[in-house]
Scaffold this motif. Structure first.
Motif, mmCIF file in Angstrom:
data_model
loop_
_atom_site.group_PDB
_atom_site.id
_atom_site.type_symbol
_atom_site.label_atom_id
_atom_site.label_comp_id
_atom_site.label_asym_id
_atom_site.label_seq_id
_atom_site.Cartn_x
_atom_site.Cartn_y
_atom_site.Cartn_z
ATOM 1 N N LEU A 43 0.793 -1.059 -0.016
ATOM 2 C CA LEU A 43 -0.045 0.020 0.009
ATOM 3 C C LEU A 43 0.771 1.105 -0.024
ATOM 4 C CD1 LEU A 43 -2.643 1.524 0.294
ATOM 5 C CD2 LEU A 43 -2.588 1.181 2.867
ATOM 6 N N ALA A 44 1.890 1.217 0.925
ATOM 7 C CA ALA A 44 2.894 2.467 0.918
ATOM 8 C C ALA A 44 3.554 2.823 -0.444
ATOM 9 C CB ALA A 44 3.790 2.105 1.971
ATOM 10 N N LYS A 45 3.967 1.511 -1.120
ATOM 11 C CA LYS A 45 4.624 1.578 -2.520
ATOM 12 C C LYS A 45 3.606 2.243 -3.542
ATOM 13 C CE LYS A 45 5.376 -2.137 -4.589
ATOM 14 N NZ LYS A 45 6.060 -3.260 -4.879
ATOM 15 N N ALA A 46 2.568 1.676 -3.172
ATOM 16 C CA ALA A 46 1.356 2.510 -4.202
ATOM 17 C C ALA A 46 1.002 3.787 -4.105
ATOM 18 C CB ALA A 46 0.164 1.507 -4.258
ATOM 19 N N LEU A 47 1.206 4.195 -2.935
ATOM 20 C CA LEU A 47 0.727 5.507 -2.392
ATOM 21 C C LEU A 47 1.944 6.505 -2.644
ATOM 22 C CD1 LEU A 47 -1.230 5.050 0.868
ATOM 23 C CD2 LEU A 47 -2.038 5.621 -1.551
ATOM 24 N N THR A 48 3.086 6.189 -2.554
ATOM 25 C CA THR A 48 4.311 7.217 -2.618
ATOM 26 C C THR A 48 4.622 7.463 -4.054
ATOM 27 O OG1 THR A 48 6.510 7.635 -1.759
ATOM 28 C CG2 THR A 48 6.200 5.476 -2.766
ATOM 29 N N ILE A 49 5.146 8.691 -3.928
ATOM 30 C CA ILE A 49 5.480 9.526 -5.492
ATOM 31 C C ILE A 49 7.098 9.665 -5.326
ATOM 32 C CG2 ILE A 49 3.526 10.879 -5.645
ATOM 33 C CD1 ILE A 49 4.783 13.272 -4.543
ATOM 34 N N ASN A 50 7.633 8.976 -4.479
ATOM 35 C CA ASN A 50 9.090 9.258 -4.182
ATOM 36 C C ASN A 50 9.601 7.892 -4.778
ATOM 37 O OD1 ASN A 50 11.600 8.622 -2.869
ATOM 38 N ND2 ASN A 50 11.178 10.870 -2.474
ATOM 39 N N GLU A 51 10.359 7.969 -5.823
ATOM 40 C CA GLU A 51 11.062 6.755 -6.623
ATOM 41 C C GLU A 51 12.196 6.067 -5.557
ATOM 42 O OE1 GLU A 51 12.693 7.915 -10.254
ATOM 43 O OE2 GLU A 51 10.612 8.135 -11.204
ATOM 44 N N ARG A 52 12.750 6.856 -4.878
ATOM 45 C CA ARG A 52 13.707 6.144 -3.896
ATOM 46 C C ARG A 52 13.097 5.366 -2.833
ATOM 47 N NH1 ARG A 52 18.048 9.242 0.061
ATOM 48 N NH2 ARG A 52 18.930 7.543 1.157
ATOM 49 N N ALA A 53 11.932 5.881 -2.331
ATOM 50 C CA ALA A 53 11.224 5.239 -1.329
ATOM 51 C C ALA A 53 10.453 3.987 -1.930
ATOM 52 C CB ALA A 53 10.367 6.028 -0.456
ATOM 53 N N ALA A 54 10.080 3.958 -2.975
ATOM 54 C CA ALA A 54 9.352 2.740 -3.693
ATOM 55 C C ALA A 54 10.421 1.912 -3.903
ATOM 56 C CB ALA A 54 8.854 3.204 -4.932
ATOM 57 N N ALA A 55 11.572 2.102 -4.208
ATOM 58 C CA ALA A 55 12.641 1.149 -4.455
ATOM 59 C C ALA A 55 13.095 0.329 -3.180
ATOM 60 C CB ALA A 55 13.750 1.697 -5.072
ATOM 61 N N ILE A 56 13.212 1.163 -2.143
ATOM 62 C CA ILE A 56 13.572 0.491 -0.832
ATOM 63 C C ILE A 56 12.266 -0.289 -0.401
ATOM 64 C CG2 ILE A 56 13.885 1.034 1.631
ATOM 65 C CD1 ILE A 56 15.106 3.842 0.751
ATOM 66 N N ILE A 57 11.248 0.027 -0.707
ATOM 67 C CA ILE A 57 10.004 -0.620 -0.101
ATOM 68 C C ILE A 57 10.213 -2.204 -1.025
ATOM 69 C CG2 ILE A 57 7.521 -0.916 -0.201
ATOM 70 C CD1 ILE A 57 7.619 1.826 0.174
ATOM 71 N N GLU A 58 10.274 -1.762 -2.420
ATOM 72 C CA GLU A 58 10.423 -2.987 -3.015
ATOM 73 C C GLU A 58 11.261 -4.132 -2.685
ATOM 74 O OE1 GLU A 58 8.995 -5.316 -6.635
ATOM 75 O OE2 GLU A 58 8.390 -3.365 -6.079
ATOM 76 N N ARG A 59 12.594 -3.903 -2.321
ATOM 77 C CA ARG A 59 13.727 -4.608 -1.556
ATOM 78 C C ARG A 59 13.225 -5.228 -0.349
ATOM 79 N NH1 ARG A 59 18.111 -1.201 0.754
ATOM 80 N NH2 ARG A 59 17.605 -2.341 2.794
ATOM 81 N N LEU A 60 12.502 -4.392 0.464
ATOM 82 C CA LEU A 60 11.980 -5.179 1.707
ATOM 83 C C LEU A 60 11.076 -6.040 1.346
ATOM 84 C CD1 LEU A 60 11.801 -1.966 3.700
ATOM 85 C CD2 LEU A 60 13.741 -3.387 3.842
#
Length: 323
Positions: A43-60
């Protein structure tokens, strides 16, 4: 592979070893809780507009799959899939993000932005999983890095939530500042934008929508006399769309209606049947042309061509939303 196997109908499930245990077993509860955490991260990944945060979430999320495999293994004394390398990577990410965020003063109340709230939700779920893992460790040996990983993961999610909130605040403030500056520029010109400036805004909005649906388009804007103001052809758009989009924009102004409405009126038996044969064939009777209305007055038209009728209409409507 069938989605339902019916093997759990009696309240039992299998560990990776094949051992059957009750579904309320502390081991199942622990990796099930981490599954919740992974979903909250989604859900956080779908909501964020920050590419760096999305990449970190994907890794986690990927690491949580490996962690759950460790938790679902009864005898993992020989070492798990989650190692000191993963723990060190979490610590490095925490250190990097901490250097970029403003230090928190006191307790944090979640909800400053949607993505940050979802990250805080996932953090609290990880904390619950950690408590379960501690209880599990009392009755069964866990791989050495599981508890360390869970502890660092919750710390990282706290920091990542603050980072996302800060970055989205900066983006929001920047956007508001630009809007205010544009208002000041408009006021310096008497509050009026030229038709060309407005046409560029329409074209930019249309191009964003066309890119979103993956269809290269030609977008044309005309003034209230049907005269060309601006035309834009995206890479890969059909050459035929150059003339079609221009004529759609002209038709919308000439008939003072969207071209898809003219299409309905130009069918056999309808009052405008044969409309497309007059005015040198310039009148287009399929969707994608819309009049531009300002304060109840038609001031121009926009024509879009390159996709299906529905796609052309959707792109033209997205453009008008930016007027």
């Amino acid at each position: 592979m069938k989605i339902y196997t019916k093997t759990g109908d009696r309240g039992e499930t299998s560990l990776l070893s094949g051992q059957r245990v009750p579904k309320d077993h502390i081991r199942v509860d622990t990796y099930g809780t981490m599954d919740e955490a992974g979903a909250a991260l989604g859900l956080a990944k779908a909501l964020t507009i920050n590419e760096r945060a999305a990449a970190i979430i994907e890794r986690l999320q990927t690491e949580i799959v490996a962690l759950n495999a460790d938790l679902a293994t009864e005898d993992c004394t020989g070492g798990g899939r989650i190692t000191t390398v993963h723990v060190a990577a979490l610590e490095a990410t925490i250190d990097s993000l901490t250097q970029e965020i403003i230090p928190c003063q006191g307790f944090v109340i979640p909800g400053a932005c949607p993505a940050g709230a979802a990250l805080d939700l996932s953090r609290t779920i990880v904390r619950r999983a950690e408590r379960n893992a501690v209880a599990l460790h009392r009755i069964s040996t866990l791989p050495s890095c599981v508890l360390k990983y869970l502890n660092r993961l919750s710390d990282l999610l706290f920091v990542l939530a603050r980072y996302v909130e800060q970055e989205e605040l900066v983006t929001s403030v920047t956007s508001r500042t630009i809007r205010e500056l544009n208002k000041i520029n408009d006021m310096s010109r008497g509050g009026r934008k030229t038709m060309l400036e407005k046409a560029k805004n329409l074209i930019n909005a249309a191009e964003r929508k066309a890119a979103e649906i993956g269809v290269p388009m030609v977008i044309t804007v005309v003034d209230d006399g049907g005269n060309l103001v601006a035309q834009h052809r995206m890479d890969g758009a059909l050459l035929a769309s150059i003339a079609i989009s221009r004529d759609k924009a002209y038709t919308a102004v000439a008939l003072k209606m969207p071209t898809h409405q003219a299409a309905a009126l130009a069918q056999p038996g309808q009052p405008l049947f044969g409309l497309n044969t007059i005015d040198g064939g310039r009148l287009v009777i399929f969707g994608g042309g819309l009049p531009i209305i300002d304060n109840g007055k038609i001031v121009g038209g926009i024509g879009v061509s390159g996709g299906t009728v529905d796609e052309d209409i959707a792109v033209a409507q997205a453009a008008l939303a930016a007027w």
